[in-house]
Design an enzyme around this catalytic site. Structure first.
Site, PDB file in Angstrom:
ATOM      1  N   SER B 196       0.834  -1.202   0.000  1.00  0.00           N
ATOM      2  CA  SER B 196       0.000   0.000   0.000  1.00  0.00           C
ATOM      3  C   SER B 196       0.872   1.257   0.000  1.00  0.00           C
ATOM      4  CB  SER B 196      -0.917   0.005   1.227  1.00  0.00           C
ATOM      5  OG  SER B 196      -0.151   0.138   2.392  1.00  0.00           O
ATOM      6  N   ARG B 200       0.154   3.523  -3.142  1.00  0.00           N
ATOM      7  CA  ARG B 200      -0.500   4.789  -2.872  1.00  0.00           C
ATOM      8  C   ARG B 200       0.190   5.922  -3.626  1.00  0.00           C
ATOM      9  NH1 ARG B 200       0.208   4.822   2.028  1.00  0.00           N
ATOM     10  NH2 ARG B 200      -1.790   3.972   2.675  1.00  0.00           N
ATOM     11  N   ASN B 204      -1.466   7.853  -6.894  1.00  0.00           N
ATOM     12  CA  ASN B 204      -1.714   9.296  -6.867  1.00  0.00           C
ATOM     13  C   ASN B 204      -0.980  10.020  -7.978  1.00  0.00           C
ATOM     14  OD1 ASN B 204      -3.328  10.583  -4.542  1.00  0.00           O
ATOM     15  ND2 ASN B 204      -2.352   8.794  -3.635  1.00  0.00           N
TER      16      ASN B 204
END
Lengths: 156, 273
Positions: B196, B200, B204
């Site tokens: 993660s 992440r 993004n």
């Protein structure tokens, strides 16, 4: 868009970069920061200490001043006492001296008065004799009337 | 990307986006080197080291200049984060967090450079593909997450000991009654952390880059039909808005990556779970 050998290359690059940042950026800079923090802390402590010392010195100075004031007051009081004593003493002496001088003068005056009195008496007796002889018309023998003259002199 | 491949209708736009999302690479399959990611990230690493050398040169003088103040500010910011979320003391954590923050921020920052500028310049000198934001290449965030993961396993073993680490797998989170479930749960938990962490950042930045590309698409066809130029004001406004928003996003993502790195390594240092 898949996991490739690039990942391994990036792992290597990242690891080396961490090492480099630690050695050349974090290490020296945090050392400087720490040194600066310590310096500031030391400075603050020193100023605190200085302030305390100043306070103590002020207290001490105040003590010294009050002590000095006390001493000065004592000295002044002593001096005053001494001076009044001296004044009293000299006053006494002066009075004594004056009394003595007055007494001396009085004695002299008395002596002079007596002497003058004696002289006057003699003169009066002589005058009286001279007067009487003129009135009587003849010489009065001094020796014959010695007793009467003496009485006269004593009366004057 | 394969979904959009060769979709006949909007051939121009699809090709444009695909071109932008292709790395400059050599090799096949696993042995593919994404040279643009590697070179740009290394260059940005060099920027950090240049910054370090500039600060270091000024360090002896005693009076910090504006630049040193700026770097010190970042350093103290990172230090505060470490102090707040890392239990105990480990001299590696703070430099690691600083590296993460600076590097990720700089790599994200490449996103703020107009999307077509560098690839067009590169095309001018004969480089066919250039993906300028290294963090939009899955390999880059995952590589960092992997390093964090390896470090966290290392410190888990070092602090808790092999037995303690094993116990964590066996008895956490459900206690002694559900050992098999515990193993699976902890395994998922431990693997989800680095995954993660990397995904992440990648997600993004990839999405941000894609939005920039879509905004750029508004007037892409202008050379074909001048009528598309009516979109120009809209494109400017949208680009500016997304750019300003993205300044926040790139900083936030760099910050989150840093904080999570500290937190994960902090968890590895906790002896009593």
């Amino acid at each position: 868009m898949s996991i490739t050998i690039t990942l391994i290359a990036q792992v290597l690059a990242f690891t080396i970069l961490i090492w480099l940042v630690n050695k050349h950026l974090w290490g020296p800079l945090s050392a400087v920061l720490e040194a600066r923090q310590k310096k500031i802390a030391d400075g603050l402590a020193a100023s605190e200490k200085g302030l305390q010392e100043q306070e103590m010195a002020e207290k001490r100075a105040e003590e010294v001043i009050t002590e000095a004031k006390q001493k000065a007051a004592e000295i002044i009081a002593q001096a005053e006492a001494r001076s009044s004593q001296v004044i009293e003493e000299s006053k006494g002496k002066a009075t004594e001296e004056a009394d003595r001088i007055i007494a001396g003068a009085q004695a002299e005056i008395d002596q002079e008065v007596n002497r003058a009195k004696d002289g006057l008496r003699k003169q009066v007796s002589e005058l009286a004799v001279a007067g009487a002889s003129k009135i009587v018309g003849k010489e009065i023998d001094l020796s014959a009337h010695k007793k009467a003259l003496k009485d006269l002199i004593a009366q004057i | 990307m394969s979904a959009t491949e060769h979709s006949g209708g909007g051939g121009g736009t699809v090709a444009y986006i695909q071109h932008h999302l292709t790395n400059l690479h050599t090799g096949e399959g696993f042995w593919t080197f994404n040279w643009d990611s590697i070179i740009i990230s290394l260059l940005l690493g060099a920027v950090i080291m240049w910054m370090a050398s500039k600060v270091k040169a000024n360090l002896e003088s005693g009076t910090p200049g504006a630049f040193q103040n700026f770097v010190e500010m970042i350093l103290e910011f990172v230090q505060t984060q470490v102090k707040d979320s890392f239990p105990g003391h480990n001299p590696l954590i703070a430099p690691l967090a600083l590296t993460v923050f600076l590097w990720v921020w700089l790599m994200n920052f490449m996103d703020l450079i107009p999307v077509d500028l560098l690839p067009t310049l590169a095309a001018g000198v004969g480089i066919p593909y250039l993906k300028v934001v290294p963090t939009t290449d899955l390999n880059v965030p995952l590589a960092m997450a992997l390093v964090v993961f390896v470090l966290s396993v290392y410190y888990n073993l070092k602090v808790k000991g092999p037995v303690g680490y094993l116990k964590m797998f066996l008895f956490h989170p459900f206690g002694k009654m559900a050992v098999p479930a515990n193993i699976i749960m902890t395994m998922i938990e431990e693997l989800a952390k680095p995954l993660s962490l990397g995904l992440r950042l990648f997600g993004n930045m990839f999405a941000g880059e894609l939005v920039f590309l879509l905004i750029a698409l508004l007037t892409l066809g202008a050379t074909l039909s001048a009528g598309l130029l009516i979109w120009f004001p809209l494109q400017t406004v949208l680009d500016l808005a997304w750019l300003i928003f993205h300044i926040l996003v790139i900083t936030l993502q760099a910050f989150i990556f840093m904080v999570l790195t500290i937190v994960y390594l902090g968890m590895a240092h906790e002896t009593d779970h």
